[in-house]
Scaffold this motif. Sequence first.
Motif, PDB file in Angstrom:
ATOM      1  N   ILE A   1     -12.090 -49.253   3.906  1.00 17.36           N
ATOM      2  CA  ILE A   1     -12.034 -48.199   2.889  1.00 17.36           C
ATOM      3  C   ILE A   1     -10.654 -47.545   2.885  1.00 17.36           C
ATOM      4  CG2 ILE A   1     -12.930 -45.920   2.264  1.00 17.36           C
ATOM      5  CD1 ILE A   1     -15.683 -46.944   3.332  1.00 17.36           C
ATOM      6  N   ASN A   2     -10.134 -47.239   4.063  1.00 17.93           N
ATOM      7  CA  ASN A   2      -8.818 -46.589   4.157  1.00 17.93           C
ATOM      8  C   ASN A   2      -7.703 -47.440   3.569  1.00 17.93           C
ATOM      9  OD1 ASN A   2      -9.845 -44.307   5.370  1.00 17.93           O
ATOM     10  ND2 ASN A   2      -9.431 -45.024   7.438  1.00 17.93           N
ATOM     11  N   LEU A   3      -7.833 -48.745   3.703  1.00 16.03           N
ATOM     12  CA  LEU A   3      -6.802 -49.627   3.173  1.00 16.03           C
ATOM     13  C   LEU A   3      -6.927 -49.810   1.659  1.00 16.03           C
ATOM     14  CD1 LEU A   3      -4.378 -51.152   4.261  1.00 16.03           C
ATOM     15  CD2 LEU A   3      -5.767 -53.179   4.245  1.00 16.03           C
ATOM     16  N   GLY A   4      -8.110 -49.510   1.101  1.00 14.39           N
ATOM     17  CA  GLY A   4      -8.286 -49.606  -0.341  1.00 14.39           C
ATOM     18  C   GLY A   4      -9.218 -50.706  -0.802  1.00 14.39           C
ATOM     19  N   PHE A   5      -9.909 -51.347   0.125  1.00 14.17           N
ATOM     20  CA  PHE A   5     -10.883 -52.360  -0.256  1.00 14.17           C
ATOM     21  C   PHE A   5     -11.994 -51.714  -1.086  1.00 14.17           C
ATOM     22  CE2 PHE A   5      -8.813 -54.830   2.895  1.00 14.17           C
ATOM     23  CZ  PHE A   5      -9.209 -56.148   2.746  1.00 14.17           C
ATOM     24  N   VAL A   6     -12.580 -52.496  -1.969  1.00 12.93           N
ATOM     25  CA  VAL A   6     -13.672 -52.014  -2.810  1.00 12.93           C
ATOM     26  C   VAL A   6     -14.955 -52.729  -2.411  1.00 12.93           C
ATOM     27  CG1 VAL A   6     -14.560 -51.991  -5.181  1.00 12.93           C
ATOM     28  CG2 VAL A   6     -12.191 -51.408  -4.738  1.00 12.93           C
TER      29      VAL A   6
ATOM     30  N   TRP B   1     -16.605 -56.963   0.791  1.00 16.73           N
ATOM     31  CA  TRP B   1     -15.548 -56.073   0.312  1.00 16.73           C
ATOM     32  C   TRP B   1     -14.434 -56.906  -0.311  1.00 16.73           C
ATOM     33  CZ3 TRP B   1     -15.709 -50.690   0.983  1.00 16.73           C
ATOM     34  CH2 TRP B   1     -16.823 -50.227   1.692  1.00 16.73           C
ATOM     35  N   VAL B   2     -13.768 -56.342  -1.321  1.00 22.42           N
ATOM     36  CA  VAL B   2     -12.773 -57.095  -2.086  1.00 22.42           C
ATOM     37  C   VAL B   2     -11.461 -56.322  -2.158  1.00 22.42           C
ATOM     38  CG1 VAL B   2     -12.287 -58.125  -4.339  1.00 22.42           C
ATOM     39  CG2 VAL B   2     -14.615 -58.099  -3.477  1.00 22.42           C
ATOM     40  N   TYR B   3     -10.366 -57.089  -2.148  1.00 26.46           N
ATOM     41  CA  TYR B   3      -9.019 -56.534  -2.268  1.00 26.46           C
ATOM     42  C   TYR B   3      -8.164 -57.557  -3.019  1.00 26.46           C
ATOM     43  CZ  TYR B   3      -5.029 -53.733  -0.700  1.00 26.46           C
ATOM     44  OH  TYR B   3      -3.941 -52.922  -0.640  1.00 26.46           O
ATOM     45  N   PRO B   4      -7.256 -57.117  -3.883  1.00 27.61           N
ATOM     46  CA  PRO B   4      -6.504 -58.086  -4.691  1.00 27.61           C
ATOM     47  C   PRO B   4      -5.210 -58.617  -4.071  1.00 27.61           C
ATOM     48  CG  PRO B   4      -6.062 -55.895  -5.481  1.00 27.61           C
ATOM     49  CD  PRO B   4      -7.067 -55.761  -4.367  1.00 27.61           C
ATOM     50  N   TYR B   5      -4.774 -58.075  -2.954  1.00 23.11           N
ATOM     51  CA  TYR B   5      -3.485 -58.472  -2.401  1.00 23.11           C
ATOM     52  C   TYR B   5      -3.637 -59.120  -1.028  1.00 23.11           C
ATOM     53  CZ  TYR B   5      -2.271 -55.168  -6.042  1.00 23.11           C
ATOM     54  OH  TYR B   5      -2.190 -54.516  -7.239  1.00 23.11           O
ATOM     55  N   GLU B   6      -2.661 -59.906  -0.671  1.00 20.17           N
ATOM     56  CA  GLU B   6      -2.690 -60.618   0.600  1.00 20.17           C
ATOM     57  C   GLU B   6      -2.822 -59.630   1.766  1.00 20.17           C
ATOM     58  OE1 GLU B   6       0.258 -63.449   3.120  1.00 20.17           O
ATOM     59  OE2 GLU B   6       0.244 -63.673   0.937  1.00 20.17           O
TER      60      GLU B   6
END
Length: 106
Positions: free
Chosen positions: A51-56, A63-68
């Motif tokens: 969550i702190n890193l910005g994952f959704v 959990w999903v994130y768009p960047y490497e």
Amino acid sequence: TDKGKRELLKYRLEELIINKPWRWDRKWRVVIYDIQELKRRARNQMRRELINLGFVYLQNSVWVYPYECDEFVTLLKTYYDLGRSLLYLVVDKLEDDTLLRKEFGL
């Protein structure tokens, strides 16, 4: 020592910043986990890190994130001793990713 190595991992996790590229490569980074109840504390802390890193949050334990972010995930797995309980996927296409694109401003 092992304790020293663990502390070093903790600081690396806290200080890690994922650089967002100028242009999105149109790939989703997906973290999937199935962590046993005995490691509930590690699971909850790991979730806070995501969550702190910005994952959704996509759905239960996904959990999903768009960047490497493979370095970050490797550090998580090592620090929380998750091994094969956590999987990192790089996905070319997610069905109906409109809301995710909106969430990340893509």
